[in-house]
Design a protein around this motif. Sequence first.
Motif, PDB file in Angstrom:
ATOM      1  N   LEU A 160       0.808  -1.208   0.000  1.00 22.09           N
ATOM      2  CA  LEU A 160       0.000   0.000   0.000  1.00 22.09           C
ATOM      3  C   LEU A 160       0.849   1.268   0.000  1.00 22.09           C
ATOM      4  O   LEU A 160       0.711   2.121  -0.861  1.00 22.09           O
ATOM      5  N   TYR A 161       1.754   1.397   0.956  1.00 24.11           N
ATOM      6  CA  TYR A 161       2.618   2.584   0.997  1.00 24.11           C
ATOM      7  C   TYR A 161       3.708   2.402   2.051  1.00 24.11           C
ATOM      8  O   TYR A 161       3.670   1.476   2.851  1.00 24.11           O
ATOM      9  N   ASN A 162       4.673   3.323   2.037  1.00 24.52           N
ATOM     10  CA  ASN A 162       5.725   3.366   3.060  1.00 24.52           C
ATOM     11  C   ASN A 162       5.396   4.451   4.074  1.00 24.52           C
ATOM     12  O   ASN A 162       4.922   5.521   3.713  1.00 24.52           O
ATOM     13  N   ASP A 163       5.672   4.179   5.325  1.00 22.65           N
ATOM     14  CA  ASP A 163       5.461   5.156   6.391  1.00 22.65           C
ATOM     15  C   ASP A 163       6.794   5.338   7.120  1.00 22.65           C
ATOM     16  O   ASP A 163       7.251   4.436   7.819  1.00 22.65           O
ATOM     17  N   PRO A 164       7.478   6.474   6.929  1.00 23.90           N
ATOM     18  CA  PRO A 164       8.795   6.654   7.549  1.00 23.90           C
ATOM     19  C   PRO A 164       8.715   6.782   9.070  1.00 23.90           C
ATOM     20  O   PRO A 164       7.720   7.278   9.601  1.00 23.90           O
ATOM     21  N   PHE A 165       9.761   6.333   9.745  1.00 25.83           N
ATOM     22  CA  PHE A 165       9.849   6.529  11.185  1.00 25.83           C
ATOM     23  C   PHE A 165      10.473   7.894  11.467  1.00 25.83           C
ATOM     24  O   PHE A 165      11.325   8.376  10.713  1.00 25.83           O
ATOM     25  N   CYS A 166      10.045   8.500  12.544  1.00 24.07           N
ATOM     26  CA  CYS A 166      10.580   9.803  12.935  1.00 24.07           C
ATOM     27  C   CYS A 166      10.804   9.794  14.445  1.00 24.07           C
ATOM     28  O   CYS A 166      10.334   8.898  15.145  1.00 24.07           O
ATOM     29  N   VAL A 167      11.514  10.787  14.935  1.00 22.01           N
ATOM     30  CA  VAL A 167      11.633  10.956  16.381  1.00 22.01           C
ATOM     31  C   VAL A 167      10.722  12.117  16.762  1.00 22.01           C
ATOM     32  O   VAL A 167      10.798  13.206  16.193  1.00 22.01           O
ATOM     33  N   ILE A 178       3.523  -0.891   4.623  1.00 22.89           N
ATOM     34  CA  ILE A 178       2.129  -1.183   4.972  1.00 22.89           C
ATOM     35  C   ILE A 178       1.542  -2.063   3.876  1.00 22.89           C
ATOM     36  O   ILE A 178       1.565  -1.697   2.699  1.00 22.89           O
ATOM     37  N   TYR A 179       0.998  -3.224   4.277  1.00 19.10           N
ATOM     38  CA  TYR A 179       0.445  -4.188   3.328  1.00 19.10           C
ATOM     39  C   TYR A 179      -1.007  -4.521   3.651  1.00 19.10           C
ATOM     40  O   TYR A 179      -1.435  -4.456   4.803  1.00 19.10           O
ATOM     41  N   PHE A 180      -1.727  -4.912   2.606  1.00 15.76           N
ATOM     42  CA  PHE A 180      -3.054  -5.504   2.745  1.00 15.76           C
ATOM     43  C   PHE A 180      -2.862  -6.994   2.516  1.00 15.76           C
ATOM     44  O   PHE A 180      -2.299  -7.401   1.499  1.00 15.76           O
ATOM     45  N   ILE A 181      -3.277  -7.840   3.463  1.00 14.13           N
ATOM     46  CA  ILE A 181      -3.012  -9.278   3.361  1.00 14.13           C
ATOM     47  C   ILE A 181      -4.289 -10.100   3.463  1.00 14.13           C
ATOM     48  O   ILE A 181      -5.256  -9.700   4.135  1.00 14.13           O
ATOM     49  N   TYR A 182      -4.288 -11.255   2.795  1.00 14.95           N
ATOM     50  CA  TYR A 182      -5.440 -12.160   2.837  1.00 14.95           C
ATOM     51  C   TYR A 182      -5.032 -13.533   2.303  1.00 14.95           C
ATOM     52  O   TYR A 182      -4.005 -13.676   1.644  1.00 14.95           O
ATOM     53  N   ARG A 183      -5.838 -14.538   2.610  1.00 13.89           N
ATOM     54  CA  ARG A 183      -5.657 -15.862   2.014  1.00 13.89           C
ATOM     55  C   ARG A 183      -6.327 -15.862   0.642  1.00 13.89           C
ATOM     56  O   ARG A 183      -7.367 -15.232   0.457  1.00 13.89           O
ATOM     57  N   ASP A 184      -5.763 -16.593  -0.316  1.00 18.00           N
ATOM     58  CA  ASP A 184      -6.322 -16.636  -1.665  1.00 18.00           C
ATOM     59  C   ASP A 184      -7.787 -17.069  -1.659  1.00 18.00           C
ATOM     60  O   ASP A 184      -8.594 -16.586  -2.461  1.00 18.00           O
ATOM     61  N   ASN A 197     -14.443  -6.694  -1.586  1.00 18.29           N
ATOM     62  CA  ASN A 197     -15.464  -6.009  -2.363  1.00 18.29           C
ATOM     63  C   ASN A 197     -15.062  -4.568  -2.687  1.00 18.29           C
ATOM     64  O   ASN A 197     -15.910  -3.691  -2.780  1.00 18.29           O
ATOM     65  N   PHE A 198     -13.764  -4.328  -2.833  1.00 16.07           N
ATOM     66  CA  PHE A 198     -13.307  -2.980  -3.162  1.00 16.07           C
ATOM     67  C   PHE A 198     -11.993  -3.064  -3.933  1.00 16.07           C
ATOM     68  O   PHE A 198     -11.286  -4.064  -3.891  1.00 16.07           O
ATOM     69  N   ASP A 199     -11.695  -1.988  -4.630  1.00 16.93           N
ATOM     70  CA  ASP A 199     -10.459  -1.896  -5.409  1.00 16.93           C
ATOM     71  C   ASP A 199      -9.329  -1.502  -4.468  1.00 16.93           C
ATOM     72  O   ASP A 199      -9.460  -0.561  -3.692  1.00 16.93           O
ATOM     73  N   THR A 200      -8.203  -2.213  -4.539  1.00 18.96           N
ATOM     74  CA  THR A 200      -7.086  -1.883  -3.639  1.00 18.96           C
ATOM     75  C   THR A 200      -6.529  -0.488  -3.939  1.00 18.96           C
ATOM     76  O   THR A 200      -5.896   0.117  -3.077  1.00 18.96           O
ATOM     77  N   LYS A 201      -6.770   0.032  -5.144  1.00 18.21           N
ATOM     78  CA  LYS A 201      -6.353   1.398  -5.455  1.00 18.21           C
ATOM     79  C   LYS A 201      -7.123   2.386  -4.588  1.00 18.21           C
ATOM     80  O   LYS A 201      -6.572   3.388  -4.112  1.00 18.21           O
ATOM     81  N   ALA A 202      -8.423   2.116  -4.400  1.00 19.58           N
ATOM     82  CA  ALA A 202      -9.231   2.967  -3.531  1.00 19.58           C
ATOM     83  C   ALA A 202      -8.736   2.884  -2.097  1.00 19.58           C
ATOM     84  O   ALA A 202      -8.738   3.875  -1.369  1.00 19.58           O
ATOM     85  N   LEU A 203      -8.276   1.686  -1.716  1.00 26.21           N
ATOM     86  CA  LEU A 203      -7.730   1.498  -0.372  1.00 26.21           C
ATOM     87  C   LEU A 203      -6.451   2.316  -0.192  1.00 26.21           C
ATOM     88  O   LEU A 203      -6.249   2.974   0.832  1.00 26.21           O
ATOM     89  N   LYS A 204      -5.585   2.308  -1.194  1.00 29.65           N
ATOM     90  CA  LYS A 204      -4.341   3.092  -1.149  1.00 29.65           C
ATOM     91  C   LYS A 204      -4.653   4.572  -1.026  1.00 29.65           C
ATOM     92  O   LYS A 204      -4.047   5.293  -0.229  1.00 29.65           O
ATOM     93  N   ASN A 205      -5.610   5.048  -1.823  1.00 32.40           N
ATOM     94  CA  ASN A 205      -5.955   6.469  -1.807  1.00 32.40           C
ATOM     95  C   ASN A 205      -6.556   6.884  -0.463  1.00 32.40           C
ATOM     96  O   ASN A 205      -6.323   8.003   0.018  1.00 32.40           O
ATOM     97  N   ALA A 206      -7.316   5.991   0.126  1.00 31.95           N
ATOM     98  CA  ALA A 206      -7.946   6.304   1.408  1.00 31.95           C
ATOM     99  C   ALA A 206      -6.933   6.377   2.529  1.00 31.95           C
ATOM    100  O   ALA A 206      -7.079   7.148   3.470  1.00 31.95           O
TER     101      ALA A 206
END
Length: 314
Positions: free
Chosen positions: A169-176, A289-295, A302-311
């Motif tokens: 989905l995306y990267n989330d950097p660590f900060c102090v 950050i990942y979206f995971i599931y069993r095949d 019931n949704f597009d993973t692109k919409a999930l990324k944008n959200a």
Amino acid sequence: MKSDFLNPRFLRYFIKVADLGSLVSASKELNVSQPSITRAVQILESNLGKKLFLRSKKGMKLTKEGQLFYLNSKAILSYNEKVYENISQPELKEKKQEEEYLRFGMPRSLSTSHKENLLWILKRNYENKKIRIVEEESNTLNKLVFENKLDFAISCIPEFHKDLTKVFLYNDPFCVAFYKGHHFQNMKEIPIDEIRKEPNYIFRRTCEFFYYNYKLTHKGKLDYKIINNIVDKRIKNGKHRDVIYTNSETTASHCIKTGLGVAIIPESVAIDYKLLFREVVKPSIKRDIYFIYRDENKDKINFDTKALKNALWL
């Protein structure tokens, strides 16, 4: 869905611009870059086919359509809060007729705004389905999905069984993150060694930073049990500069605000809680950050993973 652009993050940005009458002021108030807020407003206007703001040298003022959308945006966010209260459950409990539920997991360390956006996606796409929300640390979520006790989940630890499917989905950097007046405030970026010298460190057992830092500095396949052993030894020997132990991002954030210490946390969390923070460098580390599931559960998505990324991330 045609209304997928109405995610809570965009609505919060729009409302803040409307309240303050300025992109610059909204950017400072939200601790979000101005281009991100501008882009959110553009996405809303483009999808609605209406101008929401009148722009002038004096600032930004809502159009008639903007005023109507403002009221509706407030109502949507208020409704989302009620949805969260109704369906969020802290523990996974076995029940009869469990198959009636869509079982979804999310990390405790995911920022509040991300959780809100995830719930919005679920509600929009599963209006007639009961939803069970489970909040755990990522390694536990991976195990629950593999054991088919969850239909799918968001995970911040990319160590998965081969039978699990993962969608990045995306990267989330660590900060102090630190309190106002701390000497870190005068630095643009901070080496990890400098953070380790701090006398007041807030230690969070479930912080994925220790996983990613270990993975970066050691070769070979990483067993998550190794991380737990390192953490156990750290707590037991008491040789570190930890002044507070907590598994809660919320508690850690409040401790930072009140001047009780500093902590390495995901940047999205620091933004959420309006904390002062700087990028961690030497090395610079980001969590995935990942979206995971069993095949076998793919048909339940019931949704597009692109919409999930944008959200989740603008």
